[in-house]
Design an enzyme around this catalytic site. Structure first.
Site, PDB file in Angstrom:
ATOM      1  N   GLU A 210       2.065   5.143   1.227  1.00  0.00           N
ATOM      2  CA  GLU A 210       2.455   5.672   2.537  1.00  0.00           C
ATOM      3  C   GLU A 210       1.243   6.196   3.311  1.00  0.00           C
ATOM      4  OE1 GLU A 210       5.914   8.725   3.648  1.00  0.00           O
ATOM      5  OE2 GLU A 210       4.082   9.748   3.006  1.00  0.00           O
TER       6      GLU A 210
ATOM      7  N   TYR B  52      -0.040   8.036   7.281  1.00  0.00           N
ATOM      8  CA  TYR B  52       0.485   8.944   8.300  1.00  0.00           C
ATOM      9  C   TYR B  52       1.256   8.188   9.376  1.00  0.00           C
ATOM     10  CZ  TYR B  52      -1.831  12.903   6.197  1.00  0.00           C
ATOM     11  OH  TYR B  52      -2.193  13.883   5.310  1.00  0.00           O
TER      12      TYR B  52
ATOM     13  N   GLU C  44      -1.877  -7.032   7.318  1.00  0.00           N
ATOM     14  CA  GLU C  44      -0.570  -6.922   7.945  1.00  0.00           C
ATOM     15  C   GLU C  44      -0.496  -7.837   9.169  1.00  0.00           C
ATOM     16  OE1 GLU C  44       2.417  -6.693   7.861  1.00  0.00           O
ATOM     17  OE2 GLU C  44       2.904  -4.552   7.702  1.00  0.00           O
TER      18      GLU C  44
ATOM     19  N   HIS D   5       0.826  -1.210   0.000  1.00  0.00           N
ATOM     20  CA  HIS D   5       0.000   0.000   0.000  1.00  0.00           C
ATOM     21  C   HIS D   5       0.863   1.264   0.000  1.00  0.00           C
ATOM     22  CE1 HIS D   5       0.975   0.943   4.180  1.00  0.00           C
ATOM     23  NE2 HIS D   5       0.878  -0.367   4.412  1.00  0.00           N
TER      24      HIS D   5
END
Length: 221
Positions: free
Chosen positions: A12, A14, A87, A10
């Site tokens: 970037e 925050y 993830e 994916h």
């Protein structure tokens, strides 16, 4: 039968920018992260995808949409969400600054290391995952066994959905991509952080899973 997988990290977020452990937590894409998705879409624009998937985490779903937005050869417009390609779950370390996590994990190893990536490089991905679980006071963090079971289920699901010669897009996550590389015998690849928007290529047959390209953010496919 051979299915061609294009697994993309994916864009970037925050949390990436702030160097925080993200896992199953979610943070929106930064402007740069949106561009990572669009750029990956341009590099993959001339590939017809017979299936397009992402993990069910927002950052992966949105990146897949940006990739597909730039596709020129009648690929799906919307990714199907597959939780198996999430993830790694970092449990109690979700959202924590990466330096703080590394300091905590150092207490569980005899040789010091400066980052989670260095822990992976020095000890291997399975050991790194299990160390994170061991260090989690609530034991929420995913073990290597649990992570492996769900990702293997994800690959079996893709095999069931697709036919010989199909091209398949999957938008996933950095540690999961590195973990897949490790399981396929490429510790050297797993030791390297994955660039946002980079592509890993895998050839999937009924009996084998072969990695053919890793961390590629330059090739026009």
């Amino acid at each position: 039968m051979s299915i061609n997988l294009y697994i993309v990290r994916h864009g970037e977020t925050y949390f990436n920018f702030l160097h925080r452990f993200q896992g199953w937590s979610d943070a929106p894409l930064t402007e740069r992260g949106i561009q990572h998705g669009l750029d990956a879409g341009l590099r993959l624009a001339n590939l017809h995808f017979d299936g397009a998937y992402s993990s069910d985490l927002t950052r992966a779903v949105h990146t897949a949409r940006y990739i597909l937005q730039n596709n020129t050869v009648d690929s799906p417009l919307e990714p199907t969400q597959l939780p198996d390609f999430r993830e790694q779950f970092f449990g109690s370390f979700e959202g924590i600054d990466s330096e703080v996590v590394s300091t905590t994990l150092n207490a569980f190893k005899s040789e010091p290391f400066e980052s989670y990536s260095e822990l992976i490089k020095n000890y291997g991905m399975p050991d790194a995952m299990d160390t994170l679980h061991l260090a989690d006071p609530f034991s929420f963090a995913e073990t290597d066994d649990k992570w492996t079971q769900r990702v293997q289920h994800g690959f079996a699901d893709i095999r069931d959905r697709h036919n010989d010669g199909d091209n398949v897009l999957i938008v996933s996550h950095g540690t999961t991509i590195r973990g897949i590389a490790e399981k396929l015998g490429h510790h050297d690849f797993a030791s390297t952080p994955v660039t946002n928007g980079a592509v890993m290529q895998i050839e999937l047959t009924p009996d084998s899973t072969t990695l053919t390209n890793f961390n590629d953010n330059t090739t026009i496919f």
